[in-house]
Write a protein that holds these residues in place. Structure first.
Motif, PDB file in Angstrom:
ATOM      1  N   THR A   2       0.836  -1.195   0.000  1.00  0.00           N
ATOM      2  CA  THR A   2       0.000   0.000   0.000  1.00  0.00           C
ATOM      3  C   THR A   2       0.875   1.251   0.000  1.00  0.00           C
ATOM      4  O   THR A   2       2.079   1.192   0.282  1.00  0.00           O
ATOM      5  CB  THR A   2      -0.918   0.039   1.235  1.00  0.00           C
ATOM      6  OG1 THR A   2      -0.100   0.237   2.392  1.00  0.00           O
ATOM      7  CG2 THR A   2      -1.752  -1.228   1.366  1.00  0.00           C
ATOM      8  N   GLU A   3       0.251   2.374  -0.305  1.00  0.00           N
ATOM      9  CA  GLU A   3       0.984   3.640  -0.289  1.00  0.00           C
ATOM     10  C   GLU A   3       1.532   3.938   1.105  1.00  0.00           C
ATOM     11  O   GLU A   3       2.664   4.416   1.247  1.00  0.00           O
ATOM     12  CB  GLU A   3       0.061   4.765  -0.756  1.00  0.00           C
ATOM     13  CG  GLU A   3       0.766   6.084  -0.932  1.00  0.00           C
ATOM     14  CD  GLU A   3      -0.133   7.149  -1.513  1.00  0.00           C
ATOM     15  OE1 GLU A   3      -0.083   8.283  -1.004  1.00  0.00           O
ATOM     16  OE2 GLU A   3      -0.881   6.849  -2.458  1.00  0.00           O
ATOM     17  N   THR A   4       0.748   3.654   2.132  1.00  0.00           N
ATOM     18  CA  THR A   4       1.190   3.880   3.515  1.00  0.00           C
ATOM     19  C   THR A   4       2.373   2.985   3.863  1.00  0.00           C
ATOM     20  O   THR A   4       3.342   3.440   4.487  1.00  0.00           O
ATOM     21  CB  THR A   4       0.028   3.636   4.497  1.00  0.00           C
ATOM     22  OG1 THR A   4      -1.032   4.540   4.171  1.00  0.00           O
ATOM     23  CG2 THR A   4       0.454   3.850   5.935  1.00  0.00           C
ATOM     24  N   PHE A   7       5.430   4.402   2.090  1.00  0.00           N
ATOM     25  CA  PHE A   7       5.904   5.619   2.746  1.00  0.00           C
ATOM     26  C   PHE A   7       6.673   5.283   4.021  1.00  0.00           C
ATOM     27  O   PHE A   7       7.757   5.819   4.259  1.00  0.00           O
ATOM     28  CB  PHE A   7       4.721   6.550   3.062  1.00  0.00           C
ATOM     29  CG  PHE A   7       5.137   7.802   3.760  1.00  0.00           C
ATOM     30  CD1 PHE A   7       5.769   8.825   3.075  1.00  0.00           C
ATOM     31  CD2 PHE A   7       4.911   7.957   5.121  1.00  0.00           C
ATOM     32  CE1 PHE A   7       6.169   9.991   3.726  1.00  0.00           C
ATOM     33  CE2 PHE A   7       5.307   9.122   5.782  1.00  0.00           C
ATOM     34  CZ  PHE A   7       5.936  10.129   5.089  1.00  0.00           C
ATOM     35  N   ALA A  58       6.983   7.861  -4.679  1.00  0.00           N
ATOM     36  CA  ALA A  58       5.734   7.189  -4.326  1.00  0.00           C
ATOM     37  C   ALA A  58       4.956   6.661  -5.533  1.00  0.00           C
ATOM     38  O   ALA A  58       4.440   5.544  -5.471  1.00  0.00           O
ATOM     39  CB  ALA A  58       4.862   8.112  -3.475  1.00  0.00           C
ATOM     40  N   GLN A  61       6.699   3.566  -6.417  1.00  0.00           N
ATOM     41  CA  GLN A  61       7.132   2.814  -5.231  1.00  0.00           C
ATOM     42  C   GLN A  61       8.590   2.384  -5.368  1.00  0.00           C
ATOM     43  O   GLN A  61       8.953   1.222  -5.164  1.00  0.00           O
ATOM     44  CB  GLN A  61       6.218   1.623  -4.957  1.00  0.00           C
ATOM     45  CG  GLN A  61       4.832   2.045  -4.546  1.00  0.00           C
ATOM     46  CD  GLN A  61       4.006   0.933  -3.947  1.00  0.00           C
ATOM     47  OE1 GLN A  61       4.284  -0.252  -4.119  1.00  0.00           O
ATOM     48  NE2 GLN A  61       2.977   1.315  -3.220  1.00  0.00           N
TER      49      GLN A  61
END
Length: 108
Positions: A2-4, A7, A58, A61
């Motif tokens: 996931t993006e979270t 990050f 992002a 990724q």
């Protein structure tokens, strides 16, 4: 991922690189200064003026490294960041590049 998750992992990677540079500087292996702004870590070698930049991307990724030798793009594979072109690992490449500046092998 996931993006979270990306990050969090990217920030941890930048933290690890910055801590390694601080350690090498404290051990007088290389005269280096780091500057961080968000997802960008600039590493400057004070003796030569050479700079490297590590940043997270992002949308793809990926972690990107810009150095005198060129630009590198790293994709997460298992527990490592692997170069999308030659399969090298981010920390191995950084250790080699920093070691060249230090005039001796270093470990990150």
């Amino acid at each position: 991922m996931t993006e979270t998750e990306f990050f969090t992992l990217a920030q941890a990677t930048l933290d690890r690189i910055e801590a390694a540079m601080d350690r090498l500087n404290d051990e007088d292996l290389v005269d280096v200064e780091c500057r961080r702004s968000g997802n960008v870590l600039e590493i400057e070698f004070l003796d030569s003026g050479l700079k490297m930049v590590v940043n997270s991307q992002a949308p793809t990724q990926q972690m990107w490294l810009a150095a005198k030798t060129g630009g590198y793009h790293y994709q997460r594979a298992g527990e490592a960041w692997i170069d999308t072109r030659d399969g090298s690992e981010l920390f191995a490449v950084l250790a080699r590049l920093v070691g060249e500046q230090a005039g001796q092998p270093v470990s990150l």
